[in-house]
Write a protein that holds these residues in place. Structure first.
Motif, PDB file in Angstrom:
ATOM      1  N   ASP A  54     -66.180   5.520 -41.469  1.00  0.00           N
ATOM      2  CA  ASP A  54     -65.229   6.479 -42.080  1.00  0.00           C
ATOM      3  C   ASP A  54     -64.177   5.203 -42.149  1.00  0.00           C
ATOM      4  O   ASP A  54     -63.485   5.078 -41.238  1.00  0.00           O
ATOM      5  CB  ASP A  54     -65.034   7.593 -41.457  1.00  0.00           C
ATOM      6  CG  ASP A  54     -64.028   8.475 -42.198  1.00  0.00           C
ATOM      7  OD1 ASP A  54     -63.656   8.249 -43.363  1.00  0.00           O
ATOM      8  OD2 ASP A  54     -63.407   9.548 -41.730  1.00  0.00           O
ATOM      9  N   GLY A  55     -64.030   4.625 -43.101  1.00  0.00           N
ATOM     10  CA  GLY A  55     -62.990   3.614 -43.329  1.00  0.00           C
ATOM     11  C   GLY A  55     -63.500   2.365 -42.338  1.00  0.00           C
ATOM     12  O   GLY A  55     -64.773   1.982 -42.469  1.00  0.00           O
ATOM     13  N   ASP A  56     -62.748   1.961 -41.191  1.00  0.00           N
ATOM     14  CA  ASP A  56     -63.075   1.002 -40.288  1.00  0.00           C
ATOM     15  C   ASP A  56     -63.528   1.359 -39.163  1.00  0.00           C
ATOM     16  O   ASP A  56     -63.859   0.958 -38.130  1.00  0.00           O
ATOM     17  CB  ASP A  56     -61.731   0.350 -40.026  1.00  0.00           C
ATOM     18  CG  ASP A  56     -61.390  -0.613 -41.200  1.00  0.00           C
ATOM     19  OD1 ASP A  56     -62.024  -0.948 -42.002  1.00  0.00           O
ATOM     20  OD2 ASP A  56     -60.076  -0.771 -41.226  1.00  0.00           O
ATOM     21  N   GLU A  57     -63.896   2.990 -39.020  1.00  0.00           N
ATOM     22  CA  GLU A  57     -64.268   3.373 -37.881  1.00  0.00           C
ATOM     23  C   GLU A  57     -65.721   3.952 -37.804  1.00  0.00           C
ATOM     24  O   GLU A  57     -66.202   4.582 -38.858  1.00  0.00           O
ATOM     25  CB  GLU A  57     -63.391   4.785 -37.372  1.00  0.00           C
ATOM     26  CG  GLU A  57     -62.030   4.131 -37.053  1.00  0.00           C
ATOM     27  CD  GLU A  57     -61.364   5.577 -36.536  1.00  0.00           C
ATOM     28  OE1 GLU A  57     -61.563   6.039 -35.137  1.00  0.00           O
ATOM     29  OE2 GLU A  57     -60.498   6.094 -37.198  1.00  0.00           O
ATOM     30  N   LEU A  58     -66.269   3.831 -36.612  1.00  0.00           N
ATOM     31  CA  LEU A  58     -67.892   4.138 -36.862  1.00  0.00           C
ATOM     32  C   LEU A  58     -67.834   5.707 -36.616  1.00  0.00           C
ATOM     33  O   LEU A  58     -67.086   6.160 -35.675  1.00  0.00           O
ATOM     34  CB  LEU A  58     -68.431   3.515 -35.534  1.00  0.00           C
ATOM     35  CG  LEU A  58     -69.936   3.898 -35.367  1.00  0.00           C
ATOM     36  CD1 LEU A  58     -70.913   3.614 -36.723  1.00  0.00           C
ATOM     37  CD2 LEU A  58     -70.687   3.455 -34.089  1.00  0.00           C
ATOM     38  N   ALA A  59     -68.508   6.372 -37.291  1.00  0.00           N
ATOM     39  CA  ALA A  59     -68.301   8.094 -37.169  1.00  0.00           C
ATOM     40  C   ALA A  59     -69.562   8.508 -36.883  1.00  0.00           C
ATOM     41  O   ALA A  59     -69.832   9.429 -36.221  1.00  0.00           O
ATOM     42  CB  ALA A  59     -68.004   8.563 -38.502  1.00  0.00           C
ATOM     43  N   ALA A  60     -70.841   7.837 -37.083  1.00  0.00           N
ATOM     44  CA  ALA A  60     -72.203   8.427 -36.850  1.00  0.00           C
ATOM     45  C   ALA A  60     -73.193   7.445 -36.930  1.00  0.00           C
ATOM     46  O   ALA A  60     -72.998   6.363 -37.346  1.00  0.00           O
ATOM     47  CB  ALA A  60     -72.550   9.622 -37.587  1.00  0.00           C
ATOM     48  N   LEU A  61     -74.220   7.591 -36.043  1.00  0.00           N
ATOM     49  CA  LEU A  61     -75.585   6.689 -36.013  1.00  0.00           C
ATOM     50  C   LEU A  61     -76.733   7.671 -36.434  1.00  0.00           C
ATOM     51  O   LEU A  61     -76.908   8.896 -35.751  1.00  0.00           O
ATOM     52  CB  LEU A  61     -75.684   5.849 -34.774  1.00  0.00           C
ATOM     53  CG  LEU A  61     -76.762   5.007 -34.859  1.00  0.00           C
ATOM     54  CD1 LEU A  61     -76.555   3.664 -35.626  1.00  0.00           C
ATOM     55  CD2 LEU A  61     -76.823   4.506 -33.438  1.00  0.00           C
ATOM     56  N   PHE A  62     -77.463   7.129 -37.249  1.00  0.00           N
ATOM     57  CA  PHE A  62     -78.895   7.980 -37.691  1.00  0.00           C
ATOM     58  C   PHE A  62     -80.138   7.115 -37.457  1.00  0.00           C
ATOM     59  O   PHE A  62     -79.923   6.090 -37.958  1.00  0.00           O
ATOM     60  CB  PHE A  62     -78.928   8.538 -39.105  1.00  0.00           C
ATOM     61  CG  PHE A  62     -77.938   9.419 -39.287  1.00  0.00           C
ATOM     62  CD1 PHE A  62     -78.175  10.799 -39.394  1.00  0.00           C
ATOM     63  CD2 PHE A  62     -76.405   8.967 -39.648  1.00  0.00           C
ATOM     64  CE1 PHE A  62     -77.381  11.740 -39.728  1.00  0.00           C
ATOM     65  CE2 PHE A  62     -75.479   9.970 -39.890  1.00  0.00           C
ATOM     66  CZ  PHE A  62     -75.826  11.538 -39.765  1.00  0.00           C
ATOM     67  N   LEU A  63     -80.962   7.545 -36.825  1.00  0.00           N
ATOM     68  CA  LEU A  63     -82.361   6.679 -36.549  1.00  0.00           C
ATOM     69  C   LEU A  63     -83.315   7.353 -37.331  1.00  0.00           C
ATOM     70  O   LEU A  63     -83.621   8.603 -37.229  1.00  0.00           O
ATOM     71  CB  LEU A  63     -83.019   6.995 -35.005  1.00  0.00           C
ATOM     72  CG  LEU A  63     -84.297   6.489 -34.898  1.00  0.00           C
ATOM     73  CD1 LEU A  63     -84.786   5.176 -35.261  1.00  0.00           C
ATOM     74  CD2 LEU A  63     -84.641   6.837 -33.350  1.00  0.00           C
ATOM     75  N   PHE A  64     -84.066   6.525 -38.309  1.00  0.00           N
ATOM     76  CA  PHE A  64     -85.090   7.086 -39.161  1.00  0.00           C
ATOM     77  C   PHE A  64     -86.420   6.542 -38.802  1.00  0.00           C
ATOM     78  O   PHE A  64     -86.286   5.010 -38.543  1.00  0.00           O
ATOM     79  CB  PHE A  64     -84.674   6.756 -40.707  1.00  0.00           C
ATOM     80  CG  PHE A  64     -83.633   7.873 -41.334  1.00  0.00           C
ATOM     81  CD1 PHE A  64     -84.008   8.779 -41.594  1.00  0.00           C
ATOM     82  CD2 PHE A  64     -82.427   7.216 -41.147  1.00  0.00           C
ATOM     83  CE1 PHE A  64     -83.030   9.613 -42.184  1.00  0.00           C
ATOM     84  CE2 PHE A  64     -81.288   8.059 -41.838  1.00  0.00           C
ATOM     85  CZ  PHE A  64     -81.460   9.300 -42.592  1.00  0.00           C
ATOM     86  N   HIS A  65     -87.255   7.186 -38.482  1.00  0.00           N
ATOM     87  CA  HIS A  65     -88.566   6.493 -38.122  1.00  0.00           C
ATOM     88  C   HIS A  65     -89.764   7.163 -38.876  1.00  0.00           C
ATOM     89  O   HIS A  65     -89.704   8.382 -38.952  1.00  0.00           O
ATOM     90  CB  HIS A  65     -88.863   6.320 -36.901  1.00  0.00           C
ATOM     91  CG  HIS A  65     -89.014   7.703 -36.038  1.00  0.00           C
ATOM     92  ND1 HIS A  65     -90.320   8.263 -35.978  1.00  0.00           N
ATOM     93  CD2 HIS A  65     -88.259   8.384 -35.336  1.00  0.00           C
ATOM     94  CE1 HIS A  65     -90.136   9.364 -35.159  1.00  0.00           C
ATOM     95  NE2 HIS A  65     -88.840   9.536 -34.835  1.00  0.00           N
ATOM     96  N   PRO A  66     -90.652   6.258 -39.373  1.00  0.00           N
ATOM     97  CA  PRO A  66     -91.726   7.086 -40.159  1.00  0.00           C
ATOM     98  C   PRO A  66     -92.778   7.983 -39.491  1.00  0.00           C
ATOM     99  O   PRO A  66     -93.048   7.321 -38.273  1.00  0.00           O
ATOM    100  CB  PRO A  66     -92.406   5.949 -40.951  1.00  0.00           C
ATOM    101  CG  PRO A  66     -92.168   4.817 -39.945  1.00  0.00           C
ATOM    102  CD  PRO A  66     -90.806   4.925 -39.392  1.00  0.00           C
TER     103      PRO A  66
END
Length: 163
Positions: A54-66
């Motif tokens: 969000d702008g210069d700030e890390l807001a979230a992280l998502f892990l996608f694996h099949p």
């Protein structure tokens, strides 16, 4: 107005900092996970770590694996400052990224029954309840059920058109 931006990352230190954040670790770990100090993120082909800024700030992280060639499971890690309304925007950016940059045709997730905010985020993001994975996560030496939710690419596209 700054729009949230999704980028793929393989930065183990960044991934570790989000996963082991005390407000995140409690929801993404179980009794078999060890301690945050022990955690090493899997960084291999086929796994997509999608960082949302969000702008210069890390807001979230998502892990996608099949799960298979077209179905990906998502694990959602929203940092505290971005929970609530901003978490829906972060989730939309992550879904857009995986549907655009992979062969993904369906996203699934599992949400522990005691995690009402995560269940609300999944349904607010267009996912629908598809089943229950009973006694499938061990927390505090107690087995808990997990809701199974999913959304297809076509369902997600329809949701985006309605917004």
């Amino acid at each position: 107005l700054v729009k949230m931006v999704a980028t793929v990352t393989t930065d183990a230190a960044l991934i570790r900092s989000v996963i082991t954040h005390p407000a995140v670790w409690a929801f993404v770990s179980d009794d078999m996970s060890g301690t945050p100090d022990d955690y090493e993120p899997p960084i291999t082909d086929g796994i997509h770590w999608v960082a949302i800024c969000d702008g210069d700030e890390l807001a979230a992280l998502f892990l996608f694996h099949p799960w298979n060639g077209i179905t990906y499971e998502v694990h959602t890690c929203i940092l505290p400052k971005w929970r609530g309304a901003k978490s829906r925007e972060a989730t939309a950016a992550a879904m857009a990224w995986i549907f655009t940059h992979s062969p993904c045709q369906k996203i699934v997730t599992q949400v522990a029954t005691e995690n009402a905010p995560a269940l609300r985020l999944a349904t607010d993001s267009g996912m629908t309840l598809e089943g229950m994975n009973t006694q499938s996560i061990l927390r505090n030496n107690t087995l808990h059920d997990q809701h199974i939710l999913g959304i297809t690419r076509a369902e997600w596209e329809k949701c985006q058109q309605q917004r």
